[in-house]
Write a protein that holds these residues in place. Sequence first.
Motif, PDB file in Angstrom:
ATOM      1  N   GLY A 192       3.644  21.279 -61.900  1.00  0.00           N
ATOM      2  CA  GLY A 192       4.246  20.556 -63.146  1.00  0.00           C
ATOM      3  C   GLY A 192       3.634  19.038 -63.649  1.00  0.00           C
ATOM      4  N   ASP A 193       3.416  18.628 -62.444  1.00  0.00           N
ATOM      5  CA  ASP A 193       2.683  17.217 -62.508  1.00  0.00           C
ATOM      6  C   ASP A 193       1.293  17.476 -62.917  1.00  0.00           C
ATOM      7  N   VAL A 194       0.241  18.379 -62.412  1.00  0.00           N
ATOM      8  CA  VAL A 194      -0.927  18.463 -63.065  1.00  0.00           C
ATOM      9  C   VAL A 194      -1.054  18.931 -64.524  1.00  0.00           C
ATOM     10  N   LEU A 195      -0.012  19.895 -64.561  1.00  0.00           N
ATOM     11  CA  LEU A 195       0.171  20.219 -66.194  1.00  0.00           C
ATOM     12  C   LEU A 195       0.580  18.933 -67.157  1.00  0.00           C
ATOM     13  N   ALA A 196       1.383  18.124 -66.748  1.00  0.00           N
ATOM     14  CA  ALA A 196       1.807  16.746 -67.403  1.00  0.00           C
ATOM     15  C   ALA A 196       0.509  15.998 -67.533  1.00  0.00           C
ATOM     16  N   GLU A 197      -0.116  15.878 -66.466  1.00  0.00           N
ATOM     17  CA  GLU A 197      -1.223  14.756 -66.384  1.00  0.00           C
ATOM     18  C   GLU A 197      -2.539  15.354 -67.367  1.00  0.00           C
ATOM     19  N   SER A 198      -2.421  16.794 -67.168  1.00  0.00           N
ATOM     20  CA  SER A 198      -3.735  17.138 -67.979  1.00  0.00           C
ATOM     21  C   SER A 198      -3.660  17.190 -69.337  1.00  0.00           C
ATOM     22  N   GLY A 199      -2.424  17.049 -69.816  1.00  0.00           N
ATOM     23  CA  GLY A 199      -2.150  17.081 -71.478  1.00  0.00           C
ATOM     24  C   GLY A 199      -2.620  18.402 -72.255  1.00  0.00           C
ATOM     25  N   LEU A 200      -2.675  19.377 -71.386  1.00  0.00           N
ATOM     26  CA  LEU A 200      -2.866  20.665 -71.967  1.00  0.00           C
ATOM     27  C   LEU A 200      -1.791  21.177 -72.958  1.00  0.00           C
ATOM     28  N   SER A 201      -2.017  21.876 -73.995  1.00  0.00           N
ATOM     29  CA  SER A 201      -1.120  22.057 -74.965  1.00  0.00           C
ATOM     30  C   SER A 201      -0.297  23.210 -74.471  1.00  0.00           C
ATOM     31  N   GLN A 202       1.053  23.519 -75.045  1.00  0.00           N
ATOM     32  CA  GLN A 202       1.908  24.626 -74.428  1.00  0.00           C
ATOM     33  C   GLN A 202       1.091  25.833 -75.140  1.00  0.00           C
ATOM     34  N   ASP A 203       0.411  25.823 -76.341  1.00  0.00           N
ATOM     35  CA  ASP A 203      -0.287  27.064 -76.858  1.00  0.00           C
ATOM     36  C   ASP A 203      -1.313  27.446 -75.770  1.00  0.00           C
ATOM     37  N   PHE A 204      -2.176  26.614 -75.168  1.00  0.00           N
ATOM     38  CA  PHE A 204      -3.072  26.911 -74.253  1.00  0.00           C
ATOM     39  C   PHE A 204      -2.388  27.710 -72.842  1.00  0.00           C
ATOM     40  N   ILE A 205      -1.293  26.704 -72.359  1.00  0.00           N
ATOM     41  CA  ILE A 205      -0.775  26.969 -71.167  1.00  0.00           C
ATOM     42  C   ILE A 205      -0.591  28.702 -71.339  1.00  0.00           C
ATOM     43  N   ARG A 206       0.379  28.984 -72.411  1.00  0.00           N
ATOM     44  CA  ARG A 206       0.707  30.277 -72.507  1.00  0.00           C
ATOM     45  C   ARG A 206      -0.388  31.326 -73.107  1.00  0.00           C
ATOM     46  N   SER A 207      -1.631  30.887 -73.150  1.00  0.00           N
ATOM     47  CA  SER A 207      -2.576  31.759 -73.839  1.00  0.00           C
ATOM     48  C   SER A 207      -3.146  32.958 -73.008  1.00  0.00           C
ATOM     49  N   GLY A 208      -3.021  32.559 -71.670  1.00  0.00           N
ATOM     50  CA  GLY A 208      -3.765  33.923 -70.954  1.00  0.00           C
ATOM     51  C   GLY A 208      -5.025  33.246 -70.300  1.00  0.00           C
ATOM     52  N   ARG A 209      -5.484  32.181 -71.012  1.00  0.00           N
ATOM     53  CA  ARG A 209      -6.772  31.579 -70.215  1.00  0.00           C
ATOM     54  C   ARG A 209      -6.497  30.473 -69.190  1.00  0.00           C
ATOM     55  N   LEU A 210      -5.154  30.351 -69.066  1.00  0.00           N
ATOM     56  CA  LEU A 210      -4.950  29.430 -67.698  1.00  0.00           C
ATOM     57  C   LEU A 210      -4.314  30.462 -66.717  1.00  0.00           C
ATOM     58  N   GLY A 211      -5.047  30.493 -65.742  1.00  0.00           N
ATOM     59  CA  GLY A 211      -4.262  31.028 -64.468  1.00  0.00           C
ATOM     60  C   GLY A 211      -3.826  30.220 -63.401  1.00  0.00           C
ATOM     61  N   VAL A 212      -3.345  31.121 -62.139  1.00  0.00           N
ATOM     62  CA  VAL A 212      -2.646  30.150 -60.895  1.00  0.00           C
ATOM     63  C   VAL A 212      -3.472  30.971 -59.720  1.00  0.00           C
ATOM     64  N   SER A 213      -3.926  29.982 -58.949  1.00  0.00           N
ATOM     65  CA  SER A 213      -4.385  30.058 -57.759  1.00  0.00           C
ATOM     66  C   SER A 213      -3.699  29.538 -56.811  1.00  0.00           C
ATOM     67  N   PHE A 214      -2.518  29.793 -56.157  1.00  0.00           N
ATOM     68  CA  PHE A 214      -1.839  29.223 -55.263  1.00  0.00           C
ATOM     69  C   PHE A 214      -1.192  30.084 -54.015  1.00  0.00           C
ATOM     70  N   GLY A 215      -1.105  29.309 -52.847  1.00  0.00           N
ATOM     71  CA  GLY A 215      -0.647  30.078 -51.805  1.00  0.00           C
ATOM     72  C   GLY A 215       0.118  29.250 -50.788  1.00  0.00           C
ATOM     73  N   SER A 216       0.651  29.971 -49.974  1.00  0.00           N
ATOM     74  CA  SER A 216       1.445  29.431 -48.569  1.00  0.00           C
ATOM     75  C   SER A 216       1.217  30.350 -47.355  1.00  0.00           C
ATOM     76  N   THR A 217       1.328  29.644 -46.237  1.00  0.00           N
ATOM     77  CA  THR A 217       0.859  30.332 -45.041  1.00  0.00           C
ATOM     78  C   THR A 217       1.906  31.493 -44.969  1.00  0.00           C
ATOM     79  N   HIS A 218       3.220  31.587 -45.246  1.00  0.00           N
ATOM     80  CA  HIS A 218       3.783  32.934 -45.180  1.00  0.00           C
ATOM     81  C   HIS A 218       5.131  32.887 -46.159  1.00  0.00           C
ATOM     82  N   GLY A 219       4.839  32.553 -47.427  1.00  0.00           N
ATOM     83  CA  GLY A 219       5.949  32.227 -48.273  1.00  0.00           C
ATOM     84  C   GLY A 219       6.841  31.237 -47.727  1.00  0.00           C
ATOM     85  N   SER A 220       8.227  31.649 -47.635  1.00  0.00           N
ATOM     86  CA  SER A 220       9.363  30.825 -47.414  1.00  0.00           C
ATOM     87  C   SER A 220       9.840  31.417 -46.164  1.00  0.00           C
TER      88      SER A 220
END
Lengths: 412, 85
Positions: free
Chosen positions: A83-111
């Motif tokens: 959320g911090d990086v989205l807020a800092e980036s200033g990307l529009s809601q249209d772009f965030i929901r456009s399919g051109r923004l993806g997520v590459s994120f992980g953890s060692t073994h979930g929770s």
Amino acid sequence: MERRVVITACSAITPIGYGKDAIVESLRTGKSGVKPLRDDGLLTERIHSKVFGTVDYPIDYGFARKDTKTMGPVAYYACKVAGDVLAESGLSQDFIRSGRLGVSFGSTHGSPTVQRSIYKTFFNEDKSKFSSIGAVDYLKSMVHTTAVNITRMFGITGRVVASSTACTTSSQSIGYAYEMVKFGMQDAMIAGGADEYDTTTIAVFDNLLACSVDYNDTPKRTPRPFDRNRDGLVVGEGGAAVLLEEYEHAHARGATILGEVIGFACNNNGGDLILPNLTGITTTLQLALDNAKIQPADVDFISAHATATKMGDVIESQAIAEVYGNKPWVIGLKSYMGHTMGTCGAIETILSLYMMEQGFLAPTLNLENVDERCAMLRHVREVTEAGTRTAAIQNFAFGGVNNCLIITDGRK
Amino acid sequence: MTRDELQEKIVVILVDEFEFENPGFTDNLRDDHGFDSIDAIELLAKIEEILGFQISRKEKEKAMSIRTINDILDYIETIQAAHKS
């Protein structure tokens, strides 16, 4: 098609602070985030290592229940920094929901916290009780819980990559996100990792005699990367995210460019799943330089993996010396906060960006007497005012996975 | 358990654990309070605790048509009656 990939926002929750100001102050003043291990009522009595890289300050998450009902502690960290990086980036809601923004994120073994609550069902002696497995426990605990809770909270509809390779999790997240944008599959990616407080991870490394035990009464004196008296790693917690964006896209919207990812390499040792491998690591470092199309002399400093294990630091030193000689500065950032596992690559990337922006290099903490087998490197021993523009971030994981990112500052 | 007793317990659960604000008995659970299928499954677990017995798979599937708090209360009373018989 190869496109430039720039970093237009970043955020980290770390044992030495949350946000740039707090983290930079800790780096400049040598503040450690290693604290006494807190009791989980389960394993702590049996673990020899009694220290932990701890996030012990309050965080105002401000999440609504509609979002938190599928989140374990690890996803809280992940969604907060995303959320911090989205807020800092200033990307529009249209772009965030456009399919051109993806997520590459992980953890060692979930929770693991939620996983433990699931396991309680099997050991519940009160047979009159109904199952303690909640309807959403899988969503909270699954290995890709961080990535998809981010998509859910922010309505992101692009690709999801959920790396889970222990200590290389978030550096792979950034590397694979870099390739997604570089080769045109996405125009931007939120990339990073998170790991929550978890004693099972400590227990695993403790059993392998890899955890620090000699400084239980003086937590700030460990871990001690490259030091003669190092005695192992210290596990920690945290979350970190960067926003990677195609250069022309960022430039066109007037985004602040914090840095650029110019190289990424990842390989496997193809053999032992635990021991560090000089050939594998050396190859990765060289492949990253090749990928970035730069020479070793172009790299100003190296954020070493440097967990402070007895052999890991020696093998990494040998690999750095073979590829780089002793020209670049070398820093072991885990000395400040321990090994934040799946988060470390993203945290170390962000700390490297901060140091380039602020024009200084933080010393490796607790490096009092350099191990002679690591002494051929140019260690940062004190806060050094230095204008640097190119950094290599190295991370290696159980499973024989080696990873290296090369980044530059935002001025190119 | 009387309907009034049930009503009191369900409202407390919806307010305390599902963060309902000023719940009305004919409010649409989804539209007015964001109550979704995941919440429905969680609520069924709470209802099992209240009733003290396990609800069958078929009975649980019927809960998916619930739309209001009144529907929840009707549903529990039906389950209770079936269990007694």
